[in-house]
Write a protein that holds these residues in place. Structure first.
Motif, PDB file in Angstrom:
ATOM      1  N   VAL A 144       6.278  -3.210  -5.829  1.00  0.00           N
ATOM      2  CA  VAL A 144       5.818  -1.989  -6.484  1.00  0.00           C
ATOM      3  C   VAL A 144       4.842  -1.293  -5.546  1.00  0.00           C
ATOM      4  CG1 VAL A 144       4.649  -0.984  -8.472  1.00  0.00           C
ATOM      5  CG2 VAL A 144       6.063  -3.027  -8.775  1.00  0.00           C
ATOM      6  N   PHE A 145       5.080  -0.009  -5.306  1.00  0.00           N
ATOM      7  CA  PHE A 145       4.213   0.796  -4.444  1.00  0.00           C
ATOM      8  C   PHE A 145       3.681   1.981  -5.254  1.00  0.00           C
ATOM      9  CE2 PHE A 145       7.732  -0.990  -2.029  1.00  0.00           C
ATOM     10  CZ  PHE A 145       7.089  -1.688  -1.024  1.00  0.00           C
ATOM     11  N   TYR A 146       2.394   2.224  -5.105  1.00  0.00           N
ATOM     12  CA  TYR A 146       1.815   3.364  -5.825  1.00  0.00           C
ATOM     13  C   TYR A 146       0.708   3.985  -4.976  1.00  0.00           C
ATOM     14  CZ  TYR A 146      -0.009   6.287  -9.553  1.00  0.00           C
ATOM     15  OH  TYR A 146      -0.387   7.364 -10.307  1.00  0.00           O
ATOM     16  N   ASP A 147       0.728   5.309  -4.882  1.00  0.00           N
ATOM     17  CA  ASP A 147      -0.295   6.058  -4.156  1.00  0.00           C
ATOM     18  C   ASP A 147      -1.183   6.786  -5.160  1.00  0.00           C
ATOM     19  OD1 ASP A 147       0.979   5.224  -1.890  1.00  0.00           O
ATOM     20  OD2 ASP A 147       1.843   7.168  -1.368  1.00  0.00           O
ATOM     21  N   PHE A 148      -2.473   6.413  -5.177  1.00  0.00           N
ATOM     22  CA  PHE A 148      -3.428   7.161  -5.992  1.00  0.00           C
ATOM     23  C   PHE A 148      -3.740   8.473  -5.273  1.00  0.00           C
ATOM     24  CE2 PHE A 148      -4.057   2.820  -7.420  1.00  0.00           C
ATOM     25  CZ  PHE A 148      -4.152   2.975  -8.808  1.00  0.00           C
ATOM     26  N   LYS A 149      -3.583   9.555  -5.970  1.00  0.00           N
ATOM     27  CA  LYS A 149      -3.720  10.869  -5.365  1.00  0.00           C
ATOM     28  C   LYS A 149      -5.160  11.150  -4.942  1.00  0.00           C
ATOM     29  CE  LYS A 149       0.108  12.919  -7.969  1.00  0.00           C
ATOM     30  NZ  LYS A 149       0.494  13.996  -8.923  1.00  0.00           N
TER      31      LYS A 149
END
Length: 558
Positions: free
Chosen positions: A350-355
Motif C-alpha cells: 500500500v502506497f499513500y502520499d500525504f499532500k
C-alpha cells in the motif's frame, strides 16, 4: 576449446576495429576482481580465522559485441574467469572461452534467432532464460527461436534448444510454444486492455534409471489472462507440470516418488495519483524444473528452466537482508519436522502520499509505504516411509516459512534535506527453509538522511539495528556515503554482530570504497569484509561465504 585472455581479445579484435567505422556496432566490457586476504580477526564457527583460497586473486570478466545492419543483428560474448571465478560461483565457470553468440533477423512480422537467446513465457513460472552476473546465472538456450506476428493482436513464439551450463550445454533438450492474443485490440476496446496467453514447454532428457516409471519427456502447460481498466489491473496464470521423478537430493534420481506439479499466480491492484495498492497470491507445488533432473538442489541455479523469485519486499537495508526468504518450489520429505511440497502465500503493498499542506504532509508532503508478506508450506498429508508420498490440500496452509511486515516513511523537509524511516518485523523459519535449526523473530529499525549541498554533491547517512531472539542475535550497522560530484563518490559502512552468544563470532563487517563514473564507464574499488549468507537480486539468491579482501570492478559500454 579453451582460450587464453590474449586469444580471446585477438579473436574479438576485428569486431572491435569494425565498430570504429560503423555506428551500428556496440558492446561492453565488465570486470569484477578480488584479492582475498588472510583475516585473523574474522573467525568462523570453529574459531578459525578466515584464510584466503588457494588462488587468492580471482576475476570474472565479460566482453560482448553486437552488430546491427538493416534487419540483421549478430552478437558474441566472451568470458574469462582467471585464475578462477570469484568464490561461491559455479565451478563450471573456469578459464577463458566464447560463451554465447547469435544471429538474428527481424522485421515487423518475423523474428528469427539462431544461437544463444534469452526469453520468457508469461510470468516465467514455466520458462525464463536470463543472465544475472551478480548471481552467476546465465541459462541462455542454444538453438532456434521463431517469433511470428501475423496481426497486431497475435504473437506466436516457438523455441528449441539446450541450456547453457558453464561453457557447455545441458543434455536435456527444451521445446516451447507460446501465444499471446490481444483481445482488446482484436475487439477494438479503447478503455480496457485484455489479453490471454497459452504456453507449452517440454523438457526431454534420457536418464540412467532402469525401467523408469516416468517418460523422458516432461510436458508443461500454462494459461494466463491480463486485464487493465483505467486504474485497476488483474493478471493471473495457472501452470501444470506432468508427472515426473521427484529429485530431493542432487543427482539422486529414482522411481520412488513420481508426482505432477502445478502453480497458481494471481496479482491485482489499483493505482491513482497519490495512492496505490497491489496484492499478490501464489501457490506452488513441486515446481522445481531443470534441464537435467539431477541438477535439482544445486547451489548455483545451474540449468534451471523456470523463474520463481521470492515475492517479498526487496529491502535495501543490509540488516533486513540477513534473514531473507527464498521461494520454496521443491519437495523435501526428510522427517516429521521437515516435510514440504511447495509454498502458499502472498504479499500486499500500500502506497499513500500525504499532500502538501496537510497535517502529515507538511510543507513538502510525506510518502508512506506499507508492505506485508507471509509464506507457508503447503498443508496436507505426508507419508515419510513405505513408501514416501504426499497429498496436499489446495488451499491448505502448513507450517510457516516467513513473515515480513514493514513500514517506510519518506519525508522531504526542504530542497536540501530528505529522510527515510523504516520499521521491519520478520519471522524466519530457518529449520524449514534451509534445513538447519531454529526459528527467528526479529525487529529492525533503520533511519537515513540525505543532505544536498548542490545538485551534484550530497551526503547520505544511514543507521540500522536488528534485534533477534535466536541464531546470531543482535546487530548494529551504519553507512556514510559522500557524492563529491556527478562523477566521484566514496563510502564507508560497518555491520557489527555485537549480540552473538559466541564471543569470537562478534565480528565487524566493515567496508570502505569509492566509485568513479564518466559517461558510460564506472570504476569501483572496495576493501573490507563480506558477511557470509545469501546474496539476493530480484528475489533470486545464491550463497556467499565469509571473506575479506580488496575488490575492483570496471563496467563500460561503447
Amino acid at each position: 576449446m579453451k582460450l587464453s585472455i590474449t586469444q580471446l581479445i585477438l579473436f574479438l579484435l576485428p569486431f572491435t576495429l569494425f565498430s570504429q567505422n560503423k555506428s551500428n556496432v556496440f558492446g561492453g566490457f565488465e570486470s569484477n576482481s578480488q584479492w582475498y586476504l588472510n583475516d585473523k580477526g574474522l573467525k568462523d564457527e570453529f574459531n578459525n580465522p578466515t584464510a584466503h583460497p588457494e588462488d587468492p586473486l580471482r576475476s570474472n570478466n565479460y566482453l560482448f559485441l553486437n552488430y546491427k545492419y538493416a534487419n540483421w543483428s549478430a552478437g558474441i560474448q566472451g568470458e574469462a574467469y582467471e585464475k578462477n571465478a570469484l568464490l561461491s560461483m559455479n565451478p563450471k565457470y573456469e578459464h577463458t572461452n566464447i560463451a554465447t553468440y547469435f544471429v538474428q533477423y527481424k522485421n515487423e512480422k518475423i523474428d528469427l534467432t539462431a544461437g544463444y537467446f534469452y526469453d520468457q513465457f508469461g510470468s516465467g513460472l514455466l520458462f525464463r532464460s536470463w543472465e544475472d552476473r551478480a548471481l552467476g546465472i546465465n541459462n541462455a538456450l542454444r538453438g532456434l527461436r521463431f517469433i511470428y506476428k501475423p496481426t497486431e493482436f497475435l504473437t506466436l513464439k516457438s523455441i528449441y534448444g539446450q541450456q547453457r551450463t558453464g561453457f557447455d550445454v545441458s543434455k536435456g533438450k527444451i521445446y516451447g510454444l507460446d501465444s499471446e492474443i490481444g483481445l482488446s485490440k482484436m475487439l477494438k476496446y479503447k478503455i480496457s486492455e485484455l489479453s490471454i496467453g497459452l504456453t507449452y514447454v517440454g523438457r526431454d532428457e534420457q536418464t540412467d534409471i532402469i525401467n523408469p516409471n516416468f517418460p523422458s519427456l516432461t510436458n508443461c502447460y500454462a494459461g494466463r489472462l491480463n486485464f487493465n481498466h483505467k486504474s485497476f489491473y488483474l493478471t493471473t496464470e495457472y501452470d501444470y507440470k506432468s508427472k515426473d521423478a521427484v529429485v530431493q537430493i542432487q543427482n539422486q534420481i529414482s522411481n520412488s516418488l513420481i508426482k505432477p506439479g502445478n502453480a497458481l499466480l494471481l496479482n491485482t491492484g489499483y493505482s491513482k495519483k497519490g495512492f496505490g495498492i497491489d496484492a499478490t497470491f501464489r501457490r506452488i507445488e513441486n515446481m522445481s524444473f531443470f534441464s537435467e533432473r539431477g541438477a535439482n538442489g544445486n547451489l548455483y541455479n545451474d540449468r534451471i528452466i523456470n523463474f520463481i523469485p521470492s515475492l517479498t519486499k526487496q529491502h535495501h537495508y543490509n540488516l533486513a537482508n540477513i534473514y531473507v526468504y527464498q521461494a520454496q518450489p521443491k519437495v523435501a520429505i526428510i522427517d516429521n519436522d521437515i516435510v514440504k511440497a511447495g509454498e502458499i502465500g502472498g504479499q500486499i503493498d500500500v502506497f499513500y502520499d500525504f499532500k502538501k499542506g496537510t497535517t502529515f504532509g507538511g510543507k513538502n508532503g510525506t510518502k508512506v509505504a506499507l508492505n506485508f508478506s507471509n509464506w507457508n508450506a503447503l498443508g496436507g498429508t505426508f507419508y515419510i516411509y513405505n513408501p514416501q508420498d504426499y497429498k496436499t490440500d489446495f488451499l491448505g496452509f502448513g507450517k510457516r516459512y516467513f513473515t515480513d511486515a514493514n513500514i517506510e516513511i519518506t519525508k522531504k523537509w526542504n530542497s536540501k534535506w530528505q529522510s527515510i524511516f523504516s520499521y521491519i518485523n520478520q519471522y524466519y523459519n530457518k529449520k524449514l527453509v534451509e534445513g538447519t535449526t531454529g526459528e527467528i523473530n526479529s525487529n529492525i529499525l533503520a533511519a537515513e538522511a540525505t543532505y544536498k549541498f548542490t545538485n551534484t554533491r550530497s551526503l547520505r547517512v544511514l543507521g540500522e539495528h536488528l534485534w533477534a531472539d535466536h541464531d546470531k542475535k543482535n546487530w548494529a550497522g551504519a553507512t556514510v556515503e559522500l557524492n563529491l560530484n556527478s562523477k566521484f563518490s566514496i563510502y564507508s559502512s560497518d555491520l557489527y554482530n555485537y549480540g552473538n552468544d559466541v564471543d569470537y563470532l562478534r565480528n565487524h563487517y566493515y567496508n570502505i570504497g569509492s566509485a568513479f563514473r564518466k559517461n558510460s564507464t564506472r570504476i569501483a574499488l572496495n576493501y573490507g569484509r563480506q558477511r557470509g549468507g545469501l546474496l539476493c537480486v530480484g528475489g533470486v539468491c545464491r550463497y556467499v561465504p565469509e571473506s575479506s579482501g580488496v575488490s575492483l570492478s570496471l563496467n563500460t559500454t561503447f
